[in-house]
Write an enzyme that holds these catalytic residues in place. Structure first.
Site, short mmCIF file in Angstrom:
data_model
loop_
_atom_site.label_atom_id
_atom_site.label_comp_id
_atom_site.label_asym_id
_atom_site.label_seq_id
_atom_site.Cartn_x
_atom_site.Cartn_y
_atom_site.Cartn_z
N GLU A 72 0.88 -1.18 0.00
CA GLU A 72 0.00 0.00 0.00
C GLU A 72 0.91 1.23 0.00
OE1 GLU A 72 -3.31 0.27 2.87
OE2 GLU A 72 -3.18 2.44 2.61
N ASP A 111 1.99 1.90 3.84
CA ASP A 111 1.18 3.10 3.61
C ASP A 111 2.09 4.31 3.44
OD1 ASP A 111 -1.08 4.54 3.09
OD2 ASP A 111 -2.05 4.16 5.00
ZN LIG Z 1 -3.06 4.32 1.99
#
Ligand SMILES: [Zn+2]
Ligand SMILES: [Zn+2]
Ligand SMILES: [Zn+2]
Ligand SMILES: [Zn+2]
Lengths: 332, 332, 332, 332
Positions: free
Chosen positions: C8, C288
């Site tokens: 991600e 992320d």
């Molecule tokens: Zn994200």
């Protein structure tokens, strides 16, 4: 769940009292156990009732390992393996498998018998009840000793797992049990004896030499998921020559060369610890029948708080992969 | 976190080599340990750095328990307690507390010395290094034996805890360690010896007779959170007279008469198992200094994944309650 | 650990401000994020430093999904996919992979673009930022709606996973956030919006019709390991026609059609819950980035208290199997 | 276990349909629920059977909070509190306690009624069903809004806890539920609505101003043990003025100003996560009767794998301390 494989399931022939005398065990309980040890038809009903597809049978402890005369051990091991092949495997070939009993008192003969059992009788590996007595009951041979390594070489070649099963500590090593003989067996002595035996294997360098060996330990690894990290941690400060020829950290062997079964332990907390130390791919369902109740262990296992993905692996898939078992349609 | 209490923190007098010889331990490591065992000023800096408010000191193992001559044990125990009172407690009264060393070879003298240490020297209880040798090094007295019960009666009246600390198994009970002497100590032998000793206490009925006794075990209970449930489970099937006079289930004693410390174990998985077996009120932070690094254990403990509420209890509140410690403002 | 796959990991083209305006986010933080979103060479150094072998890139949220004009969405999606193929994948083919950006406003065009991206550009699947706006910013199309099913049919045929990524709730559905706009994004709104979106997919029957679909959810499943069991439990008492056409229990889909990543969550307690709900085979490491620090997440993951077997799976093996990635030798 | 205290146990008067209409709930289930809501004698048998010593009753949701006319709300709240005092508390004073229903539409009146209920009727605190409608069903007042703070000041002075109970999201905020109305209630909407409401309280600074306030959340904290750490983590990067005036980290409030109950959640995995986030002192047993089965929750709770020490706290001791309940001898 349906389709479980159970692999610490014991038997005994009426010809040979494999367990010996049992001073500390409740007589009524032991009588009931003994009856079920010698019986196979009723087992089929019981495994059906509890969602067990296949039960891998093994001669109960100490069995062959407790025979001080090697010649007798060799002869009796063959006899026992033939017995179970005839009375259980041939009758229920999809429902019963077997671990060979072996005369480790003579490692060469043990290797021969394992080959025969696997190649001729279709056995799934061997179950060894700890150290073997040689000569007298206080003389023990542990499985990491040099004379046993040729046996392990043959095990690795055969590609079958060995279940390391408990037996009680040597008679002259029971000082700490005085006054508490009830602890000698499954309650306590079994566990510390077997955990230490496994540690010997780990530290000896056996798995460095034969990296494809697979050992199975019962009773959630005899406590090693909790205790082995401390062994690893503290060995840092011990002189190298005092803890064997292992090349890797002890926990690495536990995660890669061992499978741990749930036999006789239905304690969720301990299972979680085990899961967090070795992962679900290294845990196998087992009962320890008839010492334990199939129903009690199965009820616990079928509902304990792990993911269904892991339940399937531990209950069935890992064992099917390890023993190359085909799924069978159980007709009840 | 700040304000931690540590309670398995060892010392040694230059006059008495409490640890004896150490064949299996790395020489360089042992030398460093010994130096720190005998030192108190540098400790203050170390506990300050690691957020430890109070350190409860104890004579390192086997200490007095390893002295085969009871008269010498009695004399030396007093001497040791006086030494630590003078060199550590009087100099840093808020930062150092102490557990008494006791001559259990003579239970009456042990009780006398405990009373003196608590009432006159302000000690916090006692730390006992397992069995006591009497006469020779293969003769052991375990703490559940009948002649020791009058000692326990006095402990209960004094209302102080006793830390049951490991020592290595009896010399003539080391067959299974042959070839792996590095396992005799903290790596393995310490744990199984002490766990079994604690089980003897539990099963003996001692806590039924003296229900207010409090025992502290190090190393996350020496594995008992994982292994004692199986003891309890399997004793169901052993004859009653083979496992002591206890009135309740073994785990009940572990949860109510014991505290378990983190000394020397910084394994989160094992801590979680412990938490799920005895609850956070029964766990205490400890280091096992100088065998372990204060920093390593503190860093782990301060960030391990438990709730901050439990961290506060385990790190500080439980011990302050147990030892009636007032919080002190640490000036660094 | 070395060899981690992260999936991600976001990017943005200087031509298109994919995130839009950010009233509630700290300006300095956002500026730093944006700079790193548009950059690829420095990333290589960062992934090297943190043991990440391959990083699968995706256009940051809401990206294409937030474009109310379908025609513009279609055009821009292609443009973005071409951009990342040229600037990242072609330069570092073994270190960067990509998820396609898709114009779900037109499900047919989305399917076409996914096929192009996978077949011609070598993409690894798609990442969809929640609902798509159509016409205006308060009009949303969720991915379980009937007009989207033909898209899913093509996804299943292509055999690639779809990452369902968060975006904030619809503007006219933000009453409960009034006064707390900082909660609209990653702190809270992202999670409940995406969890509910995933529940819609589960309940709709989509996975009964296309059982081989694989959805990836970030942030440890947006809380579903904790909350979905209650959904399942309570739906027992709701009228069947009020919760979709699913044929199986909701948790079954979560365990079999979903992978959950660690993106942005480095909370061991939540990871343990996830492990006990879906098992280690269904969890994937992710960062992320650049919203999170590669180092912070990697340090946590590399030492969190799970078995090394599971760490290897979650960190590397599962993703390599899912995306058929060959291990590459990373030269640093 | 015996002696449990249950505190999310609902009732309803035949005079006032507190739940309103239930389009999405199974009609047969709801009918059975409603019957048991209005009944007290059979409850006594049920709590006896399930080891529940005391049940703290509350008017079922949305109850008073759903009444758009403040005057009617004020009147009806009094009427309901009087009803339960007369029909349950006076008849079974040791077995039933009650949380007051309050007309939060008028915070002053709500405070008055709470004082009356506590001081005159012996109530144990209040249960508030989320936001209050004022004027129309789409107009909501959340409990962190400034006009409610004087109410909280009086709550703190009275020293009683407030149970924050779910209700479904506002009618005009249900876009994401379209097609899945069965999710609006206990299955999903209840949880996200109430979790966010609790977050508003936490972030508002309410607990900084009234640090002795105690809020109880059902359903294992409505998922917050899993999701609040991420809120805390991500708020680092949001502008301060977008997330309230709280002075401490969000998790600190959850651990110190909240109790979380097991109502309606019998999922061991989620309980373990909760235990590791807030500790056993902050968890309370509850059923959510009659929406849930007393037997199902009790059976689960009585055997779930936590320590018996924690079971006692969660099941009984924590609540007895919080509500100053004396143990009563239950005659069955
Ligand atoms: Zn994200
Ligand atoms: Zn067995
Ligand atoms: Zn120590
Ligand atoms: Zn309720």
């Amino acid at each position: 769940m349906e389709g479980k494989i159970a692999l610490e399931e014991h038997w005994e022939s009426p010809d040979f009292s494999a367990t010996g005398s049992h001073d500390f065990t409740d007589a009524q309980y032991f009588e009931a156990v003994q009856k079920r040890l010698q019986e196979f038809d009723k087992r089929i009903q019981d495994i059906n009732k509890n969602g067990i597809e296949t039960s891998i049978l093994s001669l109960t402890q100490p069995g062959i390992e407790g025979i001080t005369d090697p010649e007798r051990a060799i002869k009796l091991a063959k006899q026992m393996n033939d017995y179970i092949a005839e009375h259980a495997l041939s009758k229920y070939p999809h429902r019963f498998k077997a671990f060979a009993a072996l005369p480790l008192q003579d490692p060469k003969a043990a290797g021969d018998e394992l080959e025969r059992a696997v190649n001729e009788l279709g056995f799934s590996g061997a179950l060894i009840n700890g150290y073997s007595n040689i000569g007298d009951e206080n003389t023990a041979q542990y499985l990491d000793e040099p004379q046993v390594w040729p046996f392990w070489e043959r095990v690795e070649k055969l590609g079958v797992p060995v279940y390391l099963h408990p037996r009680i500590p040597l008679p002259n090593q029971q000082r700490i049990y005085e006054g508490y003989e009830g602890l000698l067996g499954s309650a306590w002595g079994f566990g510390v004896e077997t955990a230490m035996h496994a540690i010997r294997l780990i530290l000896s360098g056996l798995f460095d030499r034969y990296p494809n060996l697979t050992i199975i330990l019962g009773h959630l690894g005899e406590g090693l998921p909790f205790t082995l990290p401390r062994v690893e941690h503290r060995l840092r400060h011990q002189r190298a020559e005092t803890h064997g020829n292992h090349q890797k950290a002890p926990m690495e062997y536990l995660r890669n060369n061992f499978y741990l079964t749930t036999s006789g332990v239905f304690r969720t907390q301990a299972l979680l610890d085990t899961l967090l130390e070795v992962g679900a791919d290294r845990i196998l369902f087992s009962v320890d029948y008839p010492y334990e109740s199939m129903e009690e262990i199965s009820l616990w296992f079928d509902s304990c708080p792990i993911s269904e993905n892991d339940r399937l692996k531990i209950g069935s898939e890992n064992a099917k992969k390890l023993f190359q078992l085909d799924s069978v349609k159980v007709e009840k």
